[in-house]
Motif scaffolding. Structure first.
Motif, PDB file in Angstrom:
ATOM      1  N   ASP A 134      -0.238  -6.534  -5.339  1.00 13.49           N
ATOM      2  CA  ASP A 134      -1.007  -7.488  -4.534  1.00 13.49           C
ATOM      3  C   ASP A 134      -0.246  -8.801  -4.355  1.00 13.49           C
ATOM      4  O   ASP A 134      -0.239  -9.384  -3.261  1.00 13.49           O
ATOM      5  CB  ASP A 134      -2.367  -7.767  -5.174  1.00 13.49           C
ATOM      6  N   ALA A 135       0.388  -9.273  -5.417  1.00 12.59           N
ATOM      7  CA  ALA A 135       1.162 -10.519  -5.320  1.00 12.59           C
ATOM      8  C   ALA A 135       2.356 -10.341  -4.390  1.00 12.59           C
ATOM      9  O   ALA A 135       2.710 -11.256  -3.636  1.00 12.59           O
ATOM     10  CB  ALA A 135       1.626 -10.957  -6.702  1.00 12.59           C
ATOM     11  N   ALA A 136       2.978  -9.176  -4.435  1.00 14.10           N
ATOM     12  CA  ALA A 136       4.103  -8.918  -3.538  1.00 14.10           C
ATOM     13  C   ALA A 136       3.638  -8.879  -2.089  1.00 14.10           C
ATOM     14  O   ALA A 136       4.295  -9.431  -1.191  1.00 14.10           O
ATOM     15  CB  ALA A 136       4.781  -7.605  -3.913  1.00 14.10           C
ATOM     16  N   ILE A 137       2.505  -8.233  -1.829  1.00 11.15           N
ATOM     17  CA  ILE A 137       1.950  -8.192  -0.475  1.00 11.15           C
ATOM     18  C   ILE A 137       1.663  -9.610   0.020  1.00 11.15           C
ATOM     19  O   ILE A 137       1.960  -9.953   1.171  1.00 11.15           O
ATOM     20  CB  ILE A 137       0.683  -7.321  -0.430  1.00 11.15           C
ATOM     21  N   ALA A 138       1.093 -10.439  -0.849  1.00  8.74           N
ATOM     22  CA  ALA A 138       0.806 -11.828  -0.469  1.00  8.74           C
ATOM     23  C   ALA A 138       2.086 -12.564  -0.096  1.00  8.74           C
ATOM     24  O   ALA A 138       2.114 -13.337   0.880  1.00  8.74           O
ATOM     25  CB  ALA A 138       0.087 -12.539  -1.604  1.00  8.74           C
ATOM     26  N   ALA A 139       3.162 -12.334  -0.842  1.00  9.40           N
ATOM     27  CA  ALA A 139       4.440 -12.994  -0.537  1.00  9.40           C
ATOM     28  C   ALA A 139       5.001 -12.501   0.795  1.00  9.40           C
ATOM     29  O   ALA A 139       5.518 -13.298   1.590  1.00  9.40           O
ATOM     30  CB  ALA A 139       5.443 -12.738  -1.657  1.00  9.40           C
ATOM     31  N   LEU A 140       4.912 -11.205   1.053  1.00  6.12           N
ATOM     32  CA  LEU A 140       5.413 -10.656   2.314  1.00  6.12           C
ATOM     33  C   LEU A 140       4.651 -11.247   3.492  1.00  6.12           C
ATOM     34  O   LEU A 140       5.241 -11.567   4.532  1.00  6.12           O
ATOM     35  CB  LEU A 140       5.291  -9.135   2.310  1.00  6.12           C
ATOM     36  N   ARG A 141       3.346 -11.401   3.320  1.00  9.76           N
ATOM     37  CA  ARG A 141       2.540 -12.011   4.383  1.00  9.76           C
ATOM     38  C   ARG A 141       2.886 -13.485   4.554  1.00  9.76           C
ATOM     39  O   ARG A 141       2.939 -13.996   5.689  1.00  9.76           O
ATOM     40  CB  ARG A 141       1.059 -11.857   4.053  1.00  9.76           C
ATOM     41  N   ARG A 142       3.119 -14.162   3.438  1.00  9.76           N
ATOM     42  CA  ARG A 142       3.386 -15.602   3.474  1.00  9.76           C
ATOM     43  C   ARG A 142       4.687 -15.887   4.233  1.00  9.76           C
ATOM     44  O   ARG A 142       4.756 -16.821   5.036  1.00  9.76           O
ATOM     45  CB  ARG A 142       3.466 -16.122   2.045  1.00  9.76           C
TER      46      ARG A 142
END
Length: 262
Positions: A134-142
């Protein structure tokens, strides 16, 4: 034919017999290997190994599990390496929340910096996300404007769908061959095959038939056969589609042309 999209065949574990390892892989139909970096100190050796052996394609990055080896200036060095070496990807990079002693804030800063470099150089990203999908997905979106693969994916169907929408593939290897990996095996059976690429993570993550042994590329067809059985599809289709996925993501055909020219 197969592409091993994640192999650390450059590391010391293969120094004694690297050529034989690659010959065995080739005999099994695994002709190309994407070789991600671990730390800046290893980039020159990684480049040398990939130049010495046909079918090896380097990626350069800073692995989150080796946080103590990374310096802040390594991000600037990485920019120089990407510009000069023209690798097939940025990585291995990402987040590892499984190891409590790893500073999460520093991991996040280094990950974001590498994602920005990947976007700047229009390169795919090889993402490590252990207990941190989830944290990785958030970074990719950011950061945005990215594509790549989450290697050794072990997340949920919902996370897989989120990654697919962001332009990311899922790397599957030895863990999918274990009968107790129920969630992972269901995911391998259910998601579109166009979302998947195959990997070994050699010398780590051997399949169920080689538990406790050094992993290597020749074992990749067993991963494909397992996925074929789970999906009730021909293994030839698994090989063809996952190879096409890897070729497209990493632009391997163009990379082969560059290798021949240089």
């Amino acid at each position: 034919m197969y592409v091993d999209t994640h192999s650390h065949v450059d590391v010391d574990a293969f120094d004694a017999d690297r050529g034989a390892v690659l010959d065995r892989a080739s005999a099994a139909g695994v002709l190309r290997h994407v070789v991600p970096a671990i730390d800046a100190a290893g980039w020159p050796r990684l480049r040398e190994v990939c130049q010495e052996h046909e079918g090896l394609f380097p990626a350069y990055g800073l692995h989150p599990m080796f946080l103590d080896a990374h310096r802040d200036c390594d991000v600037d060095s990485l920019r120089d390496w990407l510009a000069r070496e023209r690798p097939v990807a940025v990585g291995e990079c990402g987040l590892d929340f499984f190891v409590d002693s790893l500073d999460r804030d520093r991991q996040s800063r280094l990950f974001d910096a590498q994602l920005r470099l990947a976007r700047e150089f229009d390169l795919p990203v090889i993402v490590h996300a252990r207990r941190a999908v989830d944290a990785a997905i958030a970074a990719l979106r950011r950061v945005g404007g990215l594509r790549g693969v989450v290697h050794s994916f072990s997340g949920s169907l919902q996370q897989a769908e989120a990654l697919a929408k962001l332009g990311f593939l899922l790397g599957l290897g030895g863990p999918v061959t274990y009968e107790r990996a129920n969630r992972l095996r269901r995911l391998a059976a259910d998601v579109p095959l166009e979302w998947l690429v195959l990997e070994t993570d050699a010398p780590d993550q051997p399949d169920c038939c080689h538990r406790g042994e050094r992993n290597e590329g020749m074992h990749l067809p067993f991963v494909a056969a397992t996925i074929a059985r789970l999906r009730n599809e021909a293994v030839e289709r698994i090989a063809a589609v996952t190879t096409a996925n890897a070729e497209r993501l990493f632009a391997l055909n163009a990379a082969e042309v560059r290798q021949r020219v240089t």
